[in-house]
Design an enzyme around this catalytic site. Structure first.
Site, PDB file in Angstrom:
ATOM      1  N   TYR A   1      10.027  25.371  25.923  1.00 53.17           N
ATOM      2  CA  TYR A   1      10.988  26.477  25.928  1.00 53.17           C
ATOM      3  C   TYR A   1      12.123  26.162  26.895  1.00 53.17           C
ATOM      4  O   TYR A   1      12.516  26.967  27.727  1.00 53.17           O
ATOM      5  CB  TYR A   1      10.296  27.795  26.300  1.00 53.17           C
ATOM      6  CG  TYR A   1      11.058  29.022  25.858  1.00 53.17           C
ATOM      7  CD1 TYR A   1      11.148  29.360  24.518  1.00 53.17           C
ATOM      8  CD2 TYR A   1      11.691  29.847  26.787  1.00 53.17           C
ATOM      9  CE1 TYR A   1      11.848  30.485  24.107  1.00 53.17           C
ATOM     10  CE2 TYR A   1      12.388  30.981  26.398  1.00 53.17           C
ATOM     11  CZ  TYR A   1      12.463  31.294  25.053  1.00 53.17           C
ATOM     12  OH  TYR A   1      13.158  32.420  24.642  1.00 53.17           O
ATOM     13  N   GLY A   2      12.641  24.923  26.764  1.00 56.29           N
ATOM     14  CA  GLY A   2      13.774  24.507  27.574  1.00 56.29           C
ATOM     15  C   GLY A   2      15.073  24.682  26.817  1.00 56.29           C
ATOM     16  O   GLY A   2      15.246  25.628  26.050  1.00 56.29           O
TER      17      GLY A   2
ATOM     18  N   GLN B   1      16.557  23.121  24.188  1.00 57.50           N
ATOM     19  CA  GLN B   1      16.460  23.235  22.741  1.00 57.50           C
ATOM     20  C   GLN B   1      15.441  24.290  22.328  1.00 57.50           C
ATOM     21  O   GLN B   1      15.652  25.023  21.359  1.00 57.50           O
ATOM     22  CB  GLN B   1      16.087  21.887  22.128  1.00 57.50           C
ATOM     23  CG  GLN B   1      17.201  20.858  22.154  1.00 57.50           C
ATOM     24  CD  GLN B   1      18.343  21.185  21.198  1.00 57.50           C
ATOM     25  OE1 GLN B   1      18.155  21.837  20.193  1.00 57.50           O
ATOM     26  NE2 GLN B   1      19.528  20.709  21.527  1.00 57.50           N
TER      27      GLN B   1
ATOM     28  N   ARG C   1       2.432  25.419  28.583  1.00 55.55           N
ATOM     29  CA  ARG C   1       1.520  25.471  29.713  1.00 55.55           C
ATOM     30  C   ARG C   1       1.961  26.630  30.602  1.00 55.55           C
ATOM     31  O   ARG C   1       3.132  27.006  30.590  1.00 55.55           O
ATOM     32  CB  ARG C   1       1.586  24.157  30.506  1.00 55.55           C
ATOM     33  CG  ARG C   1       1.153  22.937  29.698  1.00 55.55           C
ATOM     34  CD  ARG C   1       1.482  21.659  30.437  1.00 55.55           C
ATOM     35  NE  ARG C   1       1.070  20.477  29.684  1.00 55.55           N
ATOM     36  CZ  ARG C   1       1.385  19.235  30.024  1.00 55.55           C
ATOM     37  NH1 ARG C   1       2.100  19.002  31.104  1.00 55.55           N
ATOM     38  NH2 ARG C   1       0.963  18.214  29.288  1.00 55.55           N
TER      39      ARG C   1
ATOM     40  N   GLU D   1       8.529  11.494  26.871  1.00 57.46           N
ATOM     41  CA  GLU D   1       7.452  10.808  27.582  1.00 57.46           C
ATOM     42  C   GLU D   1       6.197  11.669  27.718  1.00 57.46           C
ATOM     43  O   GLU D   1       5.111  11.153  27.983  1.00 57.46           O
ATOM     44  CB  GLU D   1       7.927  10.335  28.960  1.00 57.46           C
ATOM     45  CG  GLU D   1       8.397  11.421  29.897  1.00 57.46           C
ATOM     46  CD  GLU D   1       9.878  11.739  29.762  1.00 57.46           C
ATOM     47  OE1 GLU D   1      10.444  12.295  30.729  1.00 57.46           O
ATOM     48  OE2 GLU D   1      10.474  11.461  28.694  1.00 57.46           O
TER      49      GLU D   1
ATOM     50  N   GLN E   1       5.243  13.865  25.230  1.00 60.93           N
ATOM     51  CA  GLN E   1       4.766  14.250  23.900  1.00 60.93           C
ATOM     52  C   GLN E   1       3.441  13.608  23.480  1.00 60.93           C
ATOM     53  O   GLN E   1       2.577  14.307  22.930  1.00 60.93           O
ATOM     54  CB  GLN E   1       5.840  13.962  22.857  1.00 60.93           C
ATOM     55  CG  GLN E   1       7.024  14.902  22.921  1.00 60.93           C
ATOM     56  CD  GLN E   1       8.062  14.607  21.855  1.00 60.93           C
ATOM     57  OE1 GLN E   1       7.811  13.845  20.922  1.00 60.93           O
ATOM     58  NE2 GLN E   1       9.241  15.196  21.990  1.00 60.93           N
TER      59      GLN E   1
ATOM     60  N   HIS F   1      13.698  14.288  17.910  1.00 62.12           N
ATOM     61  CA  HIS F   1      14.061  12.894  18.192  1.00 62.12           C
ATOM     62  C   HIS F   1      12.910  12.036  17.689  1.00 62.12           C
ATOM     63  O   HIS F   1      11.741  12.398  17.841  1.00 62.12           O
ATOM     64  CB  HIS F   1      14.287  12.696  19.688  1.00 62.12           C
ATOM     65  CG  HIS F   1      14.677  11.296  20.081  1.00 62.12           C
ATOM     66  ND1 HIS F   1      15.536  10.509  19.331  1.00 62.12           N
ATOM     67  CD2 HIS F   1      14.333  10.543  21.158  1.00 62.12           C
ATOM     68  CE1 HIS F   1      15.692   9.337  19.923  1.00 62.12           C
ATOM     69  NE2 HIS F   1      14.973   9.332  21.029  1.00 62.12           N
TER      70      HIS F   1
ATOM     71  N   GLY G   1      21.148  22.741  23.592  1.00 62.22           N
ATOM     72  CA  GLY G   1      20.577  24.001  23.164  1.00 62.22           C
ATOM     73  C   GLY G   1      21.493  25.195  23.342  1.00 62.22           C
ATOM     74  O   GLY G   1      21.555  26.075  22.473  1.00 62.22           O
TER      75      GLY G   1
ATOM     76  N   GLU H   1      40.888   8.719  39.671  1.00 58.78           N
ATOM     77  CA  GLU H   1      41.435   7.930  38.560  1.00 58.78           C
ATOM     78  C   GLU H   1      40.356   7.383  37.632  1.00 58.78           C
ATOM     79  O   GLU H   1      40.597   7.235  36.429  1.00 58.78           O
ATOM     80  CB  GLU H   1      42.283   6.776  39.115  1.00 58.78           C
ATOM     81  CG  GLU H   1      43.503   7.215  39.898  1.00 58.78           C
ATOM     82  CD  GLU H   1      44.439   8.109  39.095  1.00 58.78           C
ATOM     83  OE1 GLU H   1      44.488   7.958  37.854  1.00 58.78           O
ATOM     84  OE2 GLU H   1      45.112   8.958  39.707  1.00 58.78           O
TER      85      GLU H   1
END
Length: 341
Positions: free
Chosen positions: A25-26, A28, A48, A83, A85, A107, A133, A226
């Protein structure tokens, strides 16, 4: 050319009676969940315990452990960081993947590089908005949308593509356009863009320009303006209308300098290096290295990250940004790929 789908091309009825679990629930996750809910889809959240759990509950969602959400859902969208998942999948999702369910990604990394190997009896597809998101959410509320990619990796039900399109439509993407791709193409081009252009290439170019001016005796504050600060002005013009509009908008002197100096910076050798980077991605060399780095608790990653924070460019930048309260740094992690996660 890519096949593009719009609202009229999509049969959203394939989602009727189905429950979608959003894992994460971040950036996205909140956008997907809220857009789907407002499109009439039954949405639950898998998390969690922690701040995200509290936030999702405050937003009116039914929140469960990832395993319980996976058991209840017909469609499971994994929006946790790449990482994390594989472990989440193995522990909490795989045991609940009964026949006919759908596993969804924003992804393709873990599928393409075999870090997650789903059973043959589930659909596996990609639904990846090409924007962060907050933009996915805002454009939806405005009656528009952010373009998205879809890809089907595994079609167990015979409806995977239809479900992918319906999912993309219900988060607002088909208002703008949904492009069809493959997991291979999405993963490899995404990694290449990050490494050679958007992150790696741009960071190295900015640092080299800053160092060149400072080593020649110019003040670091001027070099920062610059070589880094004004980059946003140019990128915004490119974003709005491509290279042509950027060149139309800058001075003739700047455009002539672009034509004369650009090819001296990005040479044939540079392009050859880009091809090597792409080859490393295609062969899985980058993925293997990144997976190993994570297994070792990121020793090289952390060392480089700390060193980069102390580069003179960063030191002077922090001081100058204190003069510019209108410049706000978002603390959101993963704004580019995981625009995406």
């Amino acid at each position: 050319m890519a096949k593009v789908y719009y609202n009229g091309d999509v049969n959203e009825q394939v989602l009727e009676g189905k429950t979608v679990a959003i894992v994460g629930y971040g950036s996205q996750g909140h956008a997907h969940a809220q857009n789907l809910r407002e499109s009439g889809v039954d949405v639950i959240i898998g998390l969690r315990p922690g701040k995200s759990w509290d936030k999702a509950t405050e937003d009116g969602f039914s929140v469960y452990s990832v395993r319980e959400a996976s058991a209840k859902a017909d469609i499971i969208m994994i929006l946790s960081p790449d990482e994390h998942q594989p472990a989440i999948y193995k522990e909490s999702i795989e045991p609940e993947l009964t026949a006919g369910k759908a596993l969804v990604f924003a992804h393709g990394f873990n599928i393409h590089f075999n870090q997650i190997v789903p059973p043959e009896h589930v659909d596996v597809f990609l639904a990846a908005p090409k924007g962060p998101g907050h933009l996915v959410r805002r454009t939806y509320t405005e009656g528009a949308g952010v373009p998205a990619l879809i890809a089907v990796y595994q079609d167990a039900t015979g409806q995977a593509k239809d479900i992918a399109l319906a999912y993309a439509k219900q988060i607002g993407a088909a208002r703008a356009g949904v492009l069809e791709t493959t997991f291979k193409e999405e993963t490899e081009t995404d990694l290449f863009g990050e490494q050679a252009v958007l992150c790696g290439g741009t960071s190295a170019l900015v640092k080299a320009g800053f160092e060149t001016l400072v080593e020649a005796g110019y003040q670091p504050e001027i070099a920062y303006f610059e070589c880094l600060h004004e980059l946003k002005l140019i990128v915004d013009l490119m974003y709005e209308g491509g290279l042509e509009y950027m060149r139309y908008s800058i001075s003739d002197t700047a455009q002539w300098g672009d034509f004369q100096a650009g090819p001296r910076i990005v040479t044939d050798e540079t392009k050859a290096a880009m091809k090597e980077i792409l080859s490393d991605i295609q062969k899985g060399k980058f993925a293997k290295g990144w997976i190993l780095e994570n297994k070792l608790n990121r020793p090289e990653y952390n060392a480089i990250n700390e060193a980069e924070k102390n580069h003179p460019l960063e030191v002077v930048g922090r001081e100058l940004r204190e003069m510019m309260p209108f410049v706000k740094a978002s603390k959101s992690k993963g704004v580019v790929a995981n625009a995406k996660n």
